[in-house]
Scaffold this motif. Structure first.
Motif, PDB file in Angstrom:
ATOM      1  N   GLU A 106       0.797  -1.223   0.000  1.00 33.85           N
ATOM      2  CA  GLU A 106       0.000   0.000   0.000  1.00 33.85           C
ATOM      3  C   GLU A 106       0.832   1.278   0.000  1.00 33.85           C
ATOM      4  OE1 GLU A 106      -2.412  -0.360   3.442  1.00 33.85           O
ATOM      5  OE2 GLU A 106      -3.631  -2.025   2.646  1.00 33.85           O
ATOM      6  N   CYS A 107       2.068   1.218   0.472  1.00 29.43           N
ATOM      7  CA  CYS A 107       2.881   2.431   0.620  1.00 29.43           C
ATOM      8  C   CYS A 107       3.444   2.873  -0.730  1.00 29.43           C
ATOM      9  CB  CYS A 107       4.007   2.192   1.615  1.00 29.43           C
ATOM     10  SG  CYS A 107       5.227   0.984   1.050  1.00 29.43           S
ATOM     11  N   ASP A 108       4.094   4.046  -0.729  1.00 26.02           N
ATOM     12  CA  ASP A 108       4.687   4.581  -1.959  1.00 26.02           C
ATOM     13  C   ASP A 108       5.751   3.653  -2.525  1.00 26.02           C
ATOM     14  OD1 ASP A 108       3.070   6.782  -1.731  1.00 26.02           O
ATOM     15  OD2 ASP A 108       4.604   8.071  -0.827  1.00 26.02           O
ATOM     16  N   VAL A 109       6.524   2.995  -1.638  1.00 22.20           N
ATOM     17  CA  VAL A 109       7.565   2.091  -2.112  1.00 22.20           C
ATOM     18  C   VAL A 109       6.944   0.901  -2.844  1.00 22.20           C
ATOM     19  CG1 VAL A 109       9.404   0.521  -1.391  1.00 22.20           C
ATOM     20  CG2 VAL A 109       9.195   2.764  -0.323  1.00 22.20           C
ATOM     21  N   CYS A 110       5.895   0.337  -2.265  1.00 19.29           N
ATOM     22  CA  CYS A 110       5.249  -0.825  -2.879  1.00 19.29           C
ATOM     23  C   CYS A 110       4.590  -0.482  -4.212  1.00 19.29           C
ATOM     24  CB  CYS A 110       4.208  -1.412  -1.922  1.00 19.29           C
ATOM     25  SG  CYS A 110       4.925  -2.296  -0.517  1.00 19.29           S
ATOM     26  N   HIS A 111       4.213   0.773  -4.387  1.00 19.87           N
ATOM     27  CA  HIS A 111       3.600   1.196  -5.647  1.00 19.87           C
ATOM     28  C   HIS A 111       4.620   1.821  -6.596  1.00 19.87           C
ATOM     29  CE1 HIS A 111      -0.598   0.290  -4.841  1.00 19.87           C
ATOM     30  NE2 HIS A 111      -0.428   0.722  -3.608  1.00 19.87           N
ATOM     31  N   GLY A 112       5.887   1.832  -6.175  1.00 17.03           N
ATOM     32  CA  GLY A 112       6.938   2.395  -7.009  1.00 17.03           C
ATOM     33  C   GLY A 112       7.553   1.355  -7.921  1.00 17.03           C
ATOM     34  N   PRO A 113       8.763   1.625  -8.428  1.00 21.82           N
ATOM     35  CA  PRO A 113       9.436   0.682  -9.336  1.00 21.82           C
ATOM     36  C   PRO A 113       9.636  -0.680  -8.684  1.00 21.82           C
ATOM     37  CG  PRO A 113      10.534   2.820  -9.320  1.00 21.82           C
ATOM     38  CD  PRO A 113       9.546   2.850  -8.200  1.00 21.82           C
ATOM     39  N   GLU A 114       9.472  -1.730  -9.463  1.00 26.00           N
ATOM     40  CA  GLU A 114       9.552  -3.091  -8.938  1.00 26.00           C
ATOM     41  C   GLU A 114      10.853  -3.382  -8.192  1.00 26.00           C
ATOM     42  OE1 GLU A 114      10.287  -7.409  -8.852  1.00 26.00           O
ATOM     43  OE2 GLU A 114      11.430  -5.912  -9.943  1.00 26.00           O
ATOM     44  N   PRO A 115      12.034  -2.927  -8.666  1.00 28.25           N
ATOM     45  CA  PRO A 115      13.264  -3.240  -7.945  1.00 28.25           C
ATOM     46  C   PRO A 115      13.334  -2.672  -6.535  1.00 28.25           C
ATOM     47  CG  PRO A 115      13.752  -2.587 -10.190  1.00 28.25           C
ATOM     48  CD  PRO A 115      12.305  -2.265  -9.950  1.00 28.25           C
ATOM     49  N   ASN A 116      12.503  -1.686  -6.204  1.00 29.62           N
ATOM     50  CA  ASN A 116      12.590  -1.045  -4.891  1.00 29.62           C
ATOM     51  C   ASN A 116      11.585  -1.577  -3.873  1.00 29.62           C
ATOM     52  OD1 ASN A 116      14.564   0.647  -5.950  1.00 29.62           O
ATOM     53  ND2 ASN A 116      13.084   2.200  -6.570  1.00 29.62           N
ATOM     54  N   ARG A 117      10.724  -2.478  -4.280  1.00 27.66           N
ATOM     55  CA  ARG A 117       9.606  -2.841  -3.410  1.00 27.66           C
ATOM     56  C   ARG A 117      10.017  -3.600  -2.161  1.00 27.66           C
ATOM     57  NH1 ARG A 117       5.501  -4.510  -8.345  1.00 27.66           N
ATOM     58  NH2 ARG A 117       5.378  -2.402  -9.220  1.00 27.66           N
TER      59      ARG A 117
END
Length: 371
Positions: A106-117
């Motif tokens: 749900e957070c910004d990281v999880c909705h960001g680029p796949e390598p950063n999740r």
């Protein structure tokens, strides 16, 4: 309701850390059950786990770990049950376990680029850390969103060390951001990550490699892995820098620090050219980078952690396609883990160590002779 094909026993054998700075212990613990799986979880029968150098740091209490806990975050196995939301894997599939677990989605990281999740701040503890059991046991719950299929031509024995060592050094090379033909320095080149990094850098990314190590066996393995220049760190920083600059012109374009030794950062910055990149990978209490060297060279200091699911799968496929060699030491069963840990502490083997837990699965898989 989880999908399953076998009945899981109530208890299982596990190799656990019970006290810091003490040998691992073989213990009987409750086995995870399919009925307990959450929607995103996968239950595997462990085939081959592997020992990572960071496991030695965990034993020292370097990280806040709740004990007892099953060690190892390098696991492979066969799927025996899946949660309701798992669509990518089914019972019988061979998988490489991801280290991270339970990102929030749900957070910004999880909705960001796949390598950063996997950097989600709300994620649950990683394998063998924070009380979550790792792969030195007979059955293991993993996150289906982080796991990867093992290529058909790759054995469990080969795959297990890649669950951390392979994917970690792969991402570090990517983070170095180099173009084909440029120079990459690797400090600690003759270890589990280093000898893989040399091969990935040359065969896959088209880089030239300077390998730096301080052990005879590490220097030998660096040469065998194909480094363009192999340098003995024991001769001292100035001699190391001189030798590297003579071979490369101005120094390497980027360096990976895989050693964690107090002198590693000093050597790494010394061999890097102006405007180059210093990528810290090894776990260490402190990073003693010479500040003047960093400032006057305009060095860009980066860190690199684990690879994403997509990056891991690219690494696995490249490993097979480019015929990468893994220096591996194969042990039989969980009972041999304490012996292997002691050997690792004394640097008594080269490369990696893995343990055959499910002999039937290993014997049935294609390519299981590749170690």
């Amino acid at each position: 309701m989880a999908t399953q094909t076998v009945t899981i026993p109530e208890t299982m054998q596990a190799c656990q850390m019970v006290e810091f700075n003490k040998p691992h212990q073989i213990r009987s613990i409750p086995a995870p059950q399919p009925s307990e799986l959450r929607p995103f979880e996968v239950l595997i029968k462990v085939a081959v786990p592997s020992l990572c150098h960071s496991d030695l740091e965990y034993m020292k209490g370097t990280f806040p770990i709740a004990l007892p806990v099953t060690a190892s975050h390098e696991g492979t196995g066969t799927v025996v049950a899946t949660g309701n939301d798992v669509t990518r894997f089914k019972p019988g599939d061979r998988v490489l376990a991801g280290q991270t677990f339970g990102r929030c989605g749900e957070c910004d990281v999880c909705h960001g680029p796949e390598p950063n999740r996997h950097y989600c701040e709300k994620r649950e503890p990683m394998m063998s850390v924070g009380g979550r059991n790792g792969a030195f046991q007979e059955y293991l719950v993993i996150d289906g969103r982080e796991a990867s299929p093992i290529p058909d031509k790759m054995s469990f024995v080969t795959a297990a060390p890649l669950a951390c060592a392979g994917m970690t050094v792969w991402r570090a090379i990517k983070n170095a951001g180099l173009e084909p033909g440029e120079w990459l320095g690797i400090i600690g080149s003759g270890g589990g990550l280093g000898h893989l990094g040399i091969q990935f850098a040359k065969k896959v990314f088209g880089l030239k490699v300077v390998a730096v190590d301080a052990r005879d066996e590490g220097l030998a393995l660096s040469r065998e892995a194909g480094a363009d220049l192999v340098v003995d760190a024991r001769q001292g920083k100035d001699a190391v820098a001189k030798e590297v600059k003579e071979a490369t012109g101005k120094g390497v374009h980027a360096v990976l620090e895989l050693s964690g030794h107090p002198s590693a950062a000093e050597n790494g910055t010394a061999i890097t050219r102006n405007h180059g990149r210093f990528v810290q990978v090894a776990i260490a209490d402190k990073l003693p980078i010479p500040v003047l060297e960093m400032i006057f060279k305009d060095l860009h200091v980066l860190s690199s952690f684990m690879a994403s699911q997509q990056e891991t799968e690219a690494m696995l496929n490249a490993f097979v396609e480019h015929n990468i060699h893994l220096e591996n030491n194969v042990f039989n069963g969980l009972a041999e883990i304490p012996k292997a840990v002691e050997m690792a502490q004394k640097a008594q083997y080269r490369g990696k160590a893995c343990f055959i837990v499910d002999k039937e699965a290993v014997g049935l898989q294609p390519g299981d002779g590749r170690v």
